[in-house]
Write an enzyme that holds these catalytic residues in place. Structure first.
Site, mmCIF file in Angstrom:
data_model
loop_
_atom_site.group_PDB
_atom_site.id
_atom_site.type_symbol
_atom_site.label_atom_id
_atom_site.label_comp_id
_atom_site.label_asym_id
_atom_site.label_seq_id
_atom_site.Cartn_x
_atom_site.Cartn_y
_atom_site.Cartn_z
ATOM 1 N N HIS A 83 0.910 -1.215 0.000
ATOM 2 C CA HIS A 83 0.116 -0.140 0.122
ATOM 3 C C HIS A 83 0.764 1.171 -0.027
ATOM 4 O O HIS A 83 0.613 2.391 -0.690
ATOM 5 C CB HIS A 83 -0.953 0.146 1.204
ATOM 6 C CG HIS A 83 -1.941 -0.959 1.292
ATOM 7 N ND1 HIS A 83 -2.479 -1.369 2.481
ATOM 8 C CD2 HIS A 83 -2.163 -2.149 0.128
ATOM 9 C CE1 HIS A 83 -3.593 -2.483 2.092
ATOM 10 N NE2 HIS A 83 -3.288 -2.902 0.939
ATOM 11 N N HIS A 242 -9.455 -2.080 -4.611
ATOM 12 C CA HIS A 242 -8.364 -2.511 -3.744
ATOM 13 C C HIS A 242 -7.441 -3.341 -4.550
ATOM 14 O O HIS A 242 -6.300 -3.493 -4.172
ATOM 15 C CB HIS A 242 -8.813 -3.061 -2.468
ATOM 16 C CG HIS A 242 -7.795 -3.202 -1.516
ATOM 17 N ND1 HIS A 242 -7.029 -2.051 -0.713
ATOM 18 C CD2 HIS A 242 -7.034 -4.652 -1.247
ATOM 19 C CE1 HIS A 242 -6.081 -2.801 -0.213
ATOM 20 N NE2 HIS A 242 -5.882 -3.967 -0.517
ATOM 21 N N ASP A 246 -3.587 -2.865 -4.934
ATOM 22 C CA ASP A 246 -2.332 -3.829 -4.657
ATOM 23 C C ASP A 246 -1.503 -3.995 -5.817
ATOM 24 O O ASP A 246 -0.062 -4.088 -5.754
ATOM 25 C CB ASP A 246 -3.016 -5.022 -4.276
ATOM 26 C CG ASP A 246 -3.416 -5.457 -2.879
ATOM 27 O OD1 ASP A 246 -2.826 -4.524 -2.011
ATOM 28 O OD2 ASP A 246 -4.126 -6.411 -2.559
ATOM 29 N N HIS A 269 -1.159 -10.967 -5.022
ATOM 30 C CA HIS A 269 0.333 -10.961 -4.779
ATOM 31 C C HIS A 269 1.240 -11.758 -5.548
ATOM 32 O O HIS A 269 2.329 -11.388 -6.181
ATOM 33 C CB HIS A 269 0.770 -10.501 -3.216
ATOM 34 C CG HIS A 269 0.153 -9.462 -2.515
ATOM 35 N ND1 HIS A 269 0.039 -8.311 -3.061
ATOM 36 C CD2 HIS A 269 -0.725 -9.536 -1.505
ATOM 37 C CE1 HIS A 269 -0.434 -7.462 -2.353
ATOM 38 N NE2 HIS A 269 -0.967 -8.215 -1.522
#
Length: 296
Positions: A83, A242, A246, A269
């Site tokens: 973030h 969101h 990321d 991720h």
């Protein structure tokens, strides 16, 4: 086509500070974000360790990607960097030194917004060097287990993201974003991290997400149709926004702003990380350029 590219590198005008708790450790963390010289990029300094080791924010130093992006060099680690990395990239800050007095960056409210406020207060300082962009020159795709990321040449940094969840509240969400300062601040920075409420409870039992609470995670109700957070959602499609947040943070570990259009499906991720490794293993798909080189 008009782009929002900036010719020069930028750092902070003055230091910025944030204090919060680590999502996984549950411990208090203080970070300082300081100006740094041209071409130094972003680096993290563990001030709580005796030798104050420095970890550069680079994709090839990413260790674990379970639930967060963790940088590791030797025995030193800094976790949950995504973030803050997204905020630095979104606000157009190329060079900064981040001090951290624990093993992870604080989760704050689960979004990038507290970092945006701190950095806007600190201000930006233009540096006497040209910014180098990583320009995509031909398409590249990475796929694994129904997830995919593809990048194609573009004059800007654009992201198209699609997520698909069984929960009635989410189902399929799609969002397109051009990554520039205005759009990042207005439409992406406030989107918070999320999870199913029973997942959060399970993580607690396993000694993870000890700092997780309704103050920093959007908790999806057992019925999958609502959230437990009192204020509800910040955007109807906060979940996909969101995921874009990321992705911006993880893509910033490329070390230079990307000029290309990324299309991501069911991203996370580990997918972002595998994609960056494939990108750098295929140097015929990209080059480095400055604005003045592109003008010729």
């Amino acid at each position: 086509m008009e782009t929002t590219l900036e010719q020069h590198q930028y750092t902070l005008r003055q230091p910025a500070f944030c204090t919060g708790i680590g999502l996984h450790s549950g411990q208090k963390v203080r970070i300082g974000i300081y100006p740094a010289p041209v071409d130094s990029g972003i680096s993290f300094v563990r001030t709580d360790l005796s030798r104050q080791p420095v970890i550069p924010a680079r994709y090839d130093l990413v260790g674990a990607t379970m639930l967060a992006t963790r940088l590791s060099e030797g025995q030193t680690q800094v976790s949950t960097v995504e973030h803050l990395m997204a905020t630095l990239r979104g606000l157009g800050i190329d060079n900064a030194r981040v001090t951290v007095d624990n093993r992870e960056v604080p989760i704050m409210d689960g979004s990038a917004w507290p970092f945006v406020e701190a950095l806007q207060q600190a201000g930006r300082s233009r540096q006497d060097a040209e910014r180098r962009y990583l320009r995509i020159t031909k398409p590249l795709e990475y796929r694994e287990k129904g997830k995919s990321m593809r990048v194609e040449p573009d004059d800007d940094f654009n992201i198209s993201c699609t997520i698909d969840f069984e929960a009635d509240l989410i189902k399929t969400q799609h969002y397109d974003a051009t990554v520039n300062r205005r759009n990042f601040i207005d439409n992406i920075a406030k989107a918070r991290t999320f999870g199913y409420v029973e997942q959060v409870e399970e993580l607690w039992q396993n000694g993870l997400a000890l700092g997780g609470s309704l103050d920093n995670v959007v908790a999806i109700h057992w019925n999958r149709r609502s959230v437990l957070n009192e204020g509800g959602l910040r955007y109807q499609d906060e979940f996909v926004r969101h995921k874009i947040l990321d992705l911006i943070g993880d893509a910033a570990l490329a070390g230079a702003p990307i000029l290309g259009h990324i299309t991501a499906t069911c991203s996370g991720h580990s997918l972002h990380q595998a994609f960056l490794r494939k990108l750098f293993a295929n140097p015929d798909c990209w080059d480095y350029v400055t604005c003045s080189q592109m003008a010729h």
